[in-house]
Design an enzyme around this catalytic site. Sequence first.
Site, PDB file in Angstrom:
ATOM      1  N   HIS A 171      40.569  28.965  40.384  1.00  0.00           N
ATOM      2  CA  HIS A 171      41.029  29.656  39.029  1.00  0.00           C
ATOM      3  C   HIS A 171      41.597  28.918  38.128  1.00  0.00           C
ATOM      4  O   HIS A 171      42.291  27.830  38.416  1.00  0.00           O
ATOM      5  CB  HIS A 171      41.664  30.817  39.399  1.00  0.00           C
ATOM      6  CG  HIS A 171      41.887  31.700  38.293  1.00  0.00           C
ATOM      7  ND1 HIS A 171      42.861  31.724  37.480  1.00  0.00           N
ATOM      8  CD2 HIS A 171      41.437  32.992  38.302  1.00  0.00           C
ATOM      9  CE1 HIS A 171      42.889  32.712  36.673  1.00  0.00           C
ATOM     10  NE2 HIS A 171      41.956  33.757  37.036  1.00  0.00           N
ATOM     11  N   ASP A 177      46.873  29.240  46.767  1.00  0.00           N
ATOM     12  CA  ASP A 177      46.839  30.294  45.600  1.00  0.00           C
ATOM     13  C   ASP A 177      46.273  31.486  46.422  1.00  0.00           C
ATOM     14  O   ASP A 177      45.152  31.486  46.779  1.00  0.00           O
ATOM     15  CB  ASP A 177      45.671  29.977  44.580  1.00  0.00           C
ATOM     16  CG  ASP A 177      45.587  30.923  43.668  1.00  0.00           C
ATOM     17  OD1 ASP A 177      45.707  32.115  43.726  1.00  0.00           O
ATOM     18  OD2 ASP A 177      44.866  30.864  42.694  1.00  0.00           O
ATOM     19  N   GLN A 191      43.925  36.209  45.350  1.00  0.00           N
ATOM     20  CA  GLN A 191      42.917  37.180  46.095  1.00  0.00           C
ATOM     21  C   GLN A 191      42.852  37.464  47.569  1.00  0.00           C
ATOM     22  O   GLN A 191      42.374  38.424  48.065  1.00  0.00           O
ATOM     23  CB  GLN A 191      41.370  36.613  45.913  1.00  0.00           C
ATOM     24  CG  GLN A 191      41.182  36.312  44.354  1.00  0.00           C
ATOM     25  CD  GLN A 191      40.774  37.493  43.594  1.00  0.00           C
ATOM     26  OE1 GLN A 191      40.624  38.596  44.130  1.00  0.00           O
ATOM     27  NE2 GLN A 191      40.983  37.495  42.292  1.00  0.00           N
ATOM     28  N   LYS A 205      47.039  42.912  42.009  1.00  0.00           N
ATOM     29  CA  LYS A 205      45.971  42.680  42.686  1.00  0.00           C
ATOM     30  C   LYS A 205      45.849  43.298  44.038  1.00  0.00           C
ATOM     31  O   LYS A 205      45.083  43.223  44.919  1.00  0.00           O
ATOM     32  CB  LYS A 205      45.171  41.217  42.845  1.00  0.00           C
ATOM     33  CG  LYS A 205      44.920  40.548  41.529  1.00  0.00           C
ATOM     34  CD  LYS A 205      44.500  39.228  41.364  1.00  0.00           C
ATOM     35  CE  LYS A 205      44.396  38.201  40.321  1.00  0.00           C
ATOM     36  NZ  LYS A 205      43.389  38.784  39.318  1.00  0.00           N
ATOM     37  N   CYS A 240      37.242  33.019  34.873  1.00  0.00           N
ATOM     38  CA  CYS A 240      38.425  32.052  34.595  1.00  0.00           C
ATOM     39  C   CYS A 240      38.178  30.819  35.750  1.00  0.00           C
ATOM     40  O   CYS A 240      38.869  30.286  36.321  1.00  0.00           O
ATOM     41  CB  CYS A 240      39.677  32.686  34.798  1.00  0.00           C
ATOM     42  SG  CYS A 240      40.276  33.744  33.521  1.00  0.00           S
TER      43      CYS A 240
HETATM   44  C1  LIG Z   1      42.129  33.034  42.520  1.00  0.00           C
HETATM   45  C2  LIG Z   1      42.985  33.352  41.610  1.00  0.00           C
HETATM   46  N1  LIG Z   1      44.124  32.759  41.115  1.00  0.00           N
HETATM   47  C3  LIG Z   1      45.188  33.286  40.364  1.00  0.00           C
HETATM   48  C4  LIG Z   1      44.754  34.235  39.583  1.00  0.00           C
HETATM   49  C5  LIG Z   1      45.906  34.596  38.380  1.00  0.00           C
HETATM   50  O1  LIG Z   1      46.584  35.741  38.804  1.00  0.00           O
HETATM   51  P1  LIG Z   1      47.376  36.215  37.701  1.00  0.00           P
HETATM   52  O2  LIG Z   1      46.546  36.592  36.197  1.00  0.00           O
HETATM   53  O3  LIG Z   1      47.805  37.518  38.199  1.00  0.00           O
HETATM   54  O4  LIG Z   1      48.486  35.488  37.430  1.00  0.00           O
HETATM   55  C6  LIG Z   1      43.788  35.166  39.781  1.00  0.00           C
HETATM   56  C7  LIG Z   1      43.508  36.125  38.805  1.00  0.00           C
HETATM   57  O5  LIG Z   1      42.435  36.471  38.684  1.00  0.00           O
HETATM   58  C8  LIG Z   1      42.961  34.479  40.755  1.00  0.00           C
HETATM   59  O6  LIG Z   1      41.837  35.265  41.055  1.00  0.00           O
END
Ligand SMILES: Cc1ncc(COP(=O)(O)O)c(C=O)c1O
Lengths: 157, 424
Positions: B140, B217, B220, B243, B381
């Site tokens: 992401h 990370d 998900q 999430k 993203c």
């Molecule tokens: C794999 C992954 N990493 C990071 C994020 C970023 O999360 P946040 O916007 O809650 O900080 C997301 C959110 O879509 C994600 O899917």
Amino acid sequence: MTELSELYQQVILDHNQKPRNFGELEGANRTAEGYNPLCGDRVTVYLQLSGDVIREISFLGSGCAIATASGSMMTASVKGKTKAEAEVLFQRFHGLVTGGPDAPVNPEALGKLAVFSGVFEFPVRVKCATLAWHALHAALDGNRGTVSTEEGGRRET
Amino acid sequence: MSAAASTILEGIRRNASSGFDVEEVRRDFPILGEKVRGKPLVYLDNAATTQKPRVVIERLDGYYRTENANIHRGIHFLSERATQAYEEARATVARFLGAADAREIVFVRGTTEGINLVAQSYGRKFIGEGDEIVVSAMEHHSNIVPWQILREQVGAGLRVIPMNDHGELLVDEYERLFSDQTKLVAVTHLSNALGTINPVGEIIQIAHRHGVPVLVDGAQAAPHLRVDVREIDCDFYAFSGHKLYGPTGVGVLYGKASLLDAMPPYQGGGDMISSVTFEKTLYNVLPYKFEAGTPNIAGAIGLGAAIDYLSKVRLDLVAAHERELLAYATEAVSAIKGVRIIGTAREKAAVLSFVLDGVHAHDVGTILDQDGIAIRAGHHCAMPVMERFGVPATARASLGLYNTREEVDALVGAIEKVKRVFGR
Ligand SMILES: Cc1ncc(COP(=O)(O)O)c(C=O)c1O
């Protein structure tokens, strides 16, 4: 399904499937790219401007049906027009799809472009409909490079 | 009956006997009773954010009604109570992740802030000119851009773990990326764009063999997989409350205490110090050193309630339910002529990304929305992922614990409708 069929009118679907003036333009003396960072859609507009008149125009890019059809119909409607006439058309078109203060009282004045009136019901699709127009505007301004639908904090709503 | 279908049926029977009742779960989520454009809401955008169960909504409400106060600083009754609730939420998170100690749990705004914290605190201290950070091809943007910012600041480089056409990381290639210059690996546990579950245990083991710490990370993964940070032995793990059926604006960075202790603060302010004079400031102990200013107290408490909820319905049963539903959806959606699934890894969870021949994902999204079906259309993203698969965008249905087969059927029906609108 009424709003949907308003949005995806047959004319729009046709232009999406067989976009007119699609491809690079040989002998172009102006070009600009429109970019929507939210969805990754890109369109480049090529112009052959002689004096104030748009002699030739084409566009190239990848986008949704609304963006592609809009690019196609835009090129058809501004060919042969002066810069000033094209800008006025953009203002009216913008008004049509946003329902803003520039909304034409009589959409027929926009000719074939009036088929985009359905976009008004789909606020998130306004950027798709105006992407090519933003690129045209930038090219007429003599900007090279990329204009973004998110530039300068100005968001289309 | 196909083999896949009989596996699904068997799974449903097993669930019925083990007590996961999706209809009962659905009643816990008030928003699922809403109508969208006159149709029942079919919410399939869980990878973007999840809906909230009543217990979370009520916990937030209750906090503001009866417990609201600032924490760690009042000597009065309410402050003590708020502090206790906030610290209990931290302990809940620590248990949820299998952390050794609640001190290793830092409350942040979300995954994004967690990663930025590591980049700016750990990165600026321990990563220098010519050093390298390894990320994967399916990250992401929030696990790419913080490292690019660091790269600009300190003159480090980025290396990228490639993937195959199924969306699986090439572990052999990964191992070849290591050199003496490698200082950190940052990789997603579960891809939001492809649904791939990465073998983080193996990835971490390899990195540790080279003496390199690993950030995972977990944005998900946390809502869908059981996570045990000590079992996988990651050095940092970040996830977002919203999430995971919790509130927005709160998330977690787990870090091993030894690493967090060695890191400088991320932001300066109240609560993160133990004493301040104009000459010298002594920083507070973990985790407060990293929690400058008044945190999202209600959010953290709400996140604790969301984790309690997940524990009550049992994450293992949730995972089994989602696994069966994903198998069902994959089979049904791939059977539609003109559909191509993007992301066909053997190990997958919760995410079904697809493209429809001749129709842009945006148009798919708009038409589905008319039927009350919420999916995401776009690059998620993860623009490098789109580029890798040669598509400008995908349509993505992402599952949560409350989704049903009827909802998948509605999705399939609506995709057929898209094809009719477009004359395909
Ligand atoms: C794999 C992954 N990493 C990071 C994020 C970023 O999360 P946040 O916007 O809650 O900080 C997301 C959110 O879509 C994600 O899917």
